[in-house]
Scaffold this motif. Structure first.
Motif, mmCIF file in Angstrom:
data_model
loop_
_atom_site.group_PDB
_atom_site.id
_atom_site.type_symbol
_atom_site.label_atom_id
_atom_site.label_comp_id
_atom_site.label_asym_id
_atom_site.label_seq_id
_atom_site.Cartn_x
_atom_site.Cartn_y
_atom_site.Cartn_z
ATOM 1 N N ALA A 201 0.684 -1.276 0.026
ATOM 2 C CA ALA A 201 -0.019 0.069 -0.003
ATOM 3 C C ALA A 201 0.967 1.130 0.022
ATOM 4 C CB ALA A 201 -0.881 -0.016 1.238
ATOM 5 N N PRO A 202 0.527 2.398 -0.831
ATOM 6 C CA PRO A 202 1.327 3.531 -0.788
ATOM 7 C C PRO A 202 1.451 4.337 0.511
ATOM 8 C CG PRO A 202 -0.797 3.907 -1.980
ATOM 9 C CD PRO A 202 -1.029 2.368 -1.556
ATOM 10 N N ALA A 203 0.675 3.969 1.648
ATOM 11 C CA ALA A 203 0.961 4.468 2.737
ATOM 12 C C ALA A 203 2.095 4.153 3.516
ATOM 13 C CB ALA A 203 -0.418 4.335 3.463
ATOM 14 N N PHE A 204 2.562 3.078 2.974
ATOM 15 C CA PHE A 204 3.855 2.388 3.515
ATOM 16 C C PHE A 204 4.796 2.276 2.441
ATOM 17 C CE2 PHE A 204 0.138 1.176 6.029
ATOM 18 C CZ PHE A 204 0.445 1.542 7.416
ATOM 19 N N PRO A 205 5.537 3.366 1.832
ATOM 20 C CA PRO A 205 6.170 3.245 0.668
ATOM 21 C C PRO A 205 7.470 2.734 0.719
ATOM 22 C CG PRO A 205 6.460 5.372 1.868
ATOM 23 C CD PRO A 205 5.422 4.882 2.513
ATOM 24 N N VAL A 206 8.172 2.527 1.844
ATOM 25 C CA VAL A 206 9.421 1.828 2.027
ATOM 26 C C VAL A 206 9.058 0.219 1.888
ATOM 27 C CG1 VAL A 206 11.225 0.970 3.468
ATOM 28 C CG2 VAL A 206 10.651 3.492 3.247
ATOM 29 N N GLU A 240 -6.894 12.701 1.202
ATOM 30 C CA GLU A 240 -7.102 11.597 2.470
ATOM 31 C C GLU A 240 -6.811 10.212 2.047
ATOM 32 O OE1 GLU A 240 -10.590 12.901 5.507
ATOM 33 O OE2 GLU A 240 -11.284 12.136 3.665
ATOM 34 N N SER A 241 -5.971 10.122 0.732
ATOM 35 C CA SER A 241 -5.792 9.066 0.182
ATOM 36 C C SER A 241 -4.724 8.058 1.025
ATOM 37 C CB SER A 241 -5.074 9.059 -1.319
ATOM 38 O OG SER A 241 -5.935 9.604 -2.279
ATOM 39 N N ILE A 242 -3.856 8.689 1.349
ATOM 40 C CA ILE A 242 -2.763 8.124 2.135
ATOM 41 C C ILE A 242 -3.348 7.639 3.474
ATOM 42 C CG2 ILE A 242 -0.765 8.276 3.338
ATOM 43 C CD1 ILE A 242 -0.313 7.954 0.351
ATOM 44 N N GLU A 243 -3.954 8.564 4.222
ATOM 45 C CA GLU A 243 -4.851 8.270 5.433
ATOM 46 C C GLU A 243 -5.939 6.965 5.272
ATOM 47 O OE1 GLU A 243 -5.641 7.912 9.420
ATOM 48 O OE2 GLU A 243 -4.199 8.982 8.324
ATOM 49 N N VAL A 244 -6.613 6.983 4.368
ATOM 50 C CA VAL A 244 -7.438 5.958 3.893
ATOM 51 C C VAL A 244 -6.686 4.578 3.616
ATOM 52 C CG1 VAL A 244 -9.027 4.760 2.242
ATOM 53 C CG2 VAL A 244 -9.292 7.113 3.016
ATOM 54 N N ALA A 245 -5.501 4.619 3.021
ATOM 55 C CA ALA A 245 -4.356 3.656 2.738
ATOM 56 C C ALA A 245 -4.140 3.010 4.046
ATOM 57 C CB ALA A 245 -3.741 3.753 1.754
ATOM 58 N N LEU A 247 -5.435 3.316 7.062
ATOM 59 C CA LEU A 247 -6.575 2.687 7.947
ATOM 60 C C LEU A 247 -6.801 1.341 7.250
ATOM 61 C CD1 LEU A 247 -8.744 5.875 8.270
ATOM 62 C CD2 LEU A 247 -7.819 4.619 9.976
ATOM 63 N N ALA A 248 -6.792 1.181 5.818
ATOM 64 C CA ALA A 248 -7.197 -0.153 5.500
ATOM 65 C C ALA A 248 -6.260 -1.223 6.016
ATOM 66 C CB ALA A 248 -6.886 0.077 3.828
ATOM 67 N N VAL A 249 -4.975 -0.911 6.146
ATOM 68 C CA VAL A 249 -4.135 -1.648 6.894
ATOM 69 C C VAL A 249 -4.203 -1.858 8.289
ATOM 70 C CG1 VAL A 249 -1.448 -2.295 7.155
ATOM 71 C CG2 VAL A 249 -2.404 -1.232 5.020
ATOM 72 N N GLN A 250 -4.402 -0.650 8.997
ATOM 73 C CA GLN A 250 -4.512 -0.766 10.501
ATOM 74 C C GLN A 250 -6.032 -1.457 10.996
ATOM 75 O OE1 GLN A 250 -4.376 3.379 11.251
ATOM 76 N NE2 GLN A 250 -2.065 3.346 11.573
ATOM 77 N N SER A 251 -6.926 -1.504 9.882
ATOM 78 C CA SER A 251 -8.120 -2.075 10.417
ATOM 79 C C SER A 251 -8.242 -3.463 9.981
ATOM 80 C CB SER A 251 -9.348 -1.437 9.723
ATOM 81 O OG SER A 251 -9.182 -1.589 8.369
#
Length: 317
Positions: A201-206, A240-245, A247-251
């Motif tokens: 997911a792009p919220a976790f780029p590394v 909010e794209s990165i935040e949604v991404a 949250l998808a992982v965190q949920s």
């Protein structure tokens, strides 16, 4: 052909201190504001570099990056039909192999990459993808999953999550939106026995870039399923794209993991997972859901996550 485990034994990986500066996908494309898909594709291309041939299925990323006579691509790039990106990249890979063998070229280390959206992957491209994986071609396939056919009007796909509203799965008196559960294409790829499968997911780029780099190093086919937020189709704010991404992982809706030579590895264990209701809040495509429907979805998410933990050999809690 060696194993993925052998190929990756000395892999060092990227970190925030040594991120590559190369940009095979240039700025100046025509993506929507806040597009999580083009961000994910940019991260993937930075990890791969410039020694690559890219095959693009018809879809958002083809439209926004190649409006004739312009292009945002700085590497060899082929636009192919909606359904056959994996078939075409198979042919490209085979052609390079033949030309290297006949000494017509000396480029044995080129990376071959195909990508498509969830429609081009989970639906009309699944047959050619399955064939390419089964034949063992040395290529990477990226599914940029924004969970519907966004480019043509936000129609549902088999990757649209249960309960989501699209133009072809609208909620109503007798409908809660999408009536089927999301197709798990990553697990379908695993079933082919290929060396490398991962989610990102792009919220976790590394994490995303390291997985794409690993995919480029393993012998044989590799498949990466990338969660790609779409503010236009998901009805969330463009910032909010990165935040949604995240949250998808965190949920637990979209867990991050790898499968290397058949062995499952959890990328990110959640000590305190968030409820799916928190993931739903920014997205108006879920605003019609009742509390009982959200509880029903939560139960399914919990069950699927427990199955994944068992595969990874990780204890729950």
């Amino acid at each position: 052909m060696g194993t993925a485990t052998e190929a990756l034994k000395d892999f060092k990986g990227f970190s925030l201190k040594n991120m590559p500066e190369v940009e095979p996908l240039s700025p100046g494309h025509r993506a929507c504001q806040g597009c999580g898909e083009v961000l994910a594709l940019r991260q993937a291309m930075k990890a791969i570099g410039t020694n690559v041939v890219v095959c693009s299925a018809t879809g958002c990323m083809e439209i926004i990056s190649s409006p004739f006579p312009q292009t945002a691509w700085r590497v060899p790039w082929i636009h192919v039909a909606f359904e056959n990106a994996a078939a075409v990249v198979s042919g490209v890979e085979a052609a390079y192999k033949a030309m290297n063998r006949k000494k017509k070229i000396d480029r044995p280390d080129v990376t071959f990459l195909a990508y498509g959206g969830d429609g081009a992957t989970a639906d009309i491209g699944l047959q050619s993808l399955s064939g390419a994986l089964e034949r063992g071609h040395n290529f990477i396939y990226l599914c940029l999953d924004n969970e519907a056919y966004m480019n043509t009007g936000i129609q549902r796909s088999s990757a649209t999550p249960f309960g989501a509203s699209t133009t072809t799965s609208p909620p109503g008196r007798k409908s809660s939106g999408q009536a089927t559960w999301k197709k798990n294409v990553a697990e379908i790829a695993v079933a082919h026995g290929i060396p490398y499968v991962a989610t990102a997911a792009p919220a976790f780029p590394v994490d995303l870039m390291n997985k794409v780099k690993k995919a480029s190093l393993v012998p044989g086919p590799a498949y990466i399923h990338i969660y790609s937020p779409c503010p236009t189709g998901w009805r969330c704010a463009v910032d909010e794209s990165i935040e949604v991404a995240r949250l998808a992982v965190q949920s637990k809706v979209f867990p991050l993991y790898e499968v290397i030579d058949g062995q499952y590895i959890l990328s990110r264990k959640l000590a305190r997972p968030k409820p799916v209701s928190e993931y739903f809040k920014p997205q108006r495509r879920f605003r019609h859901l009742t509390d009982s429907e959200i509880d029903f979805i939560q139960q399914r998410v919990d069950e699927e996550y427990e199955k994944l933990l068992k595969k990874c050999g990780v204890e729950a809690g």
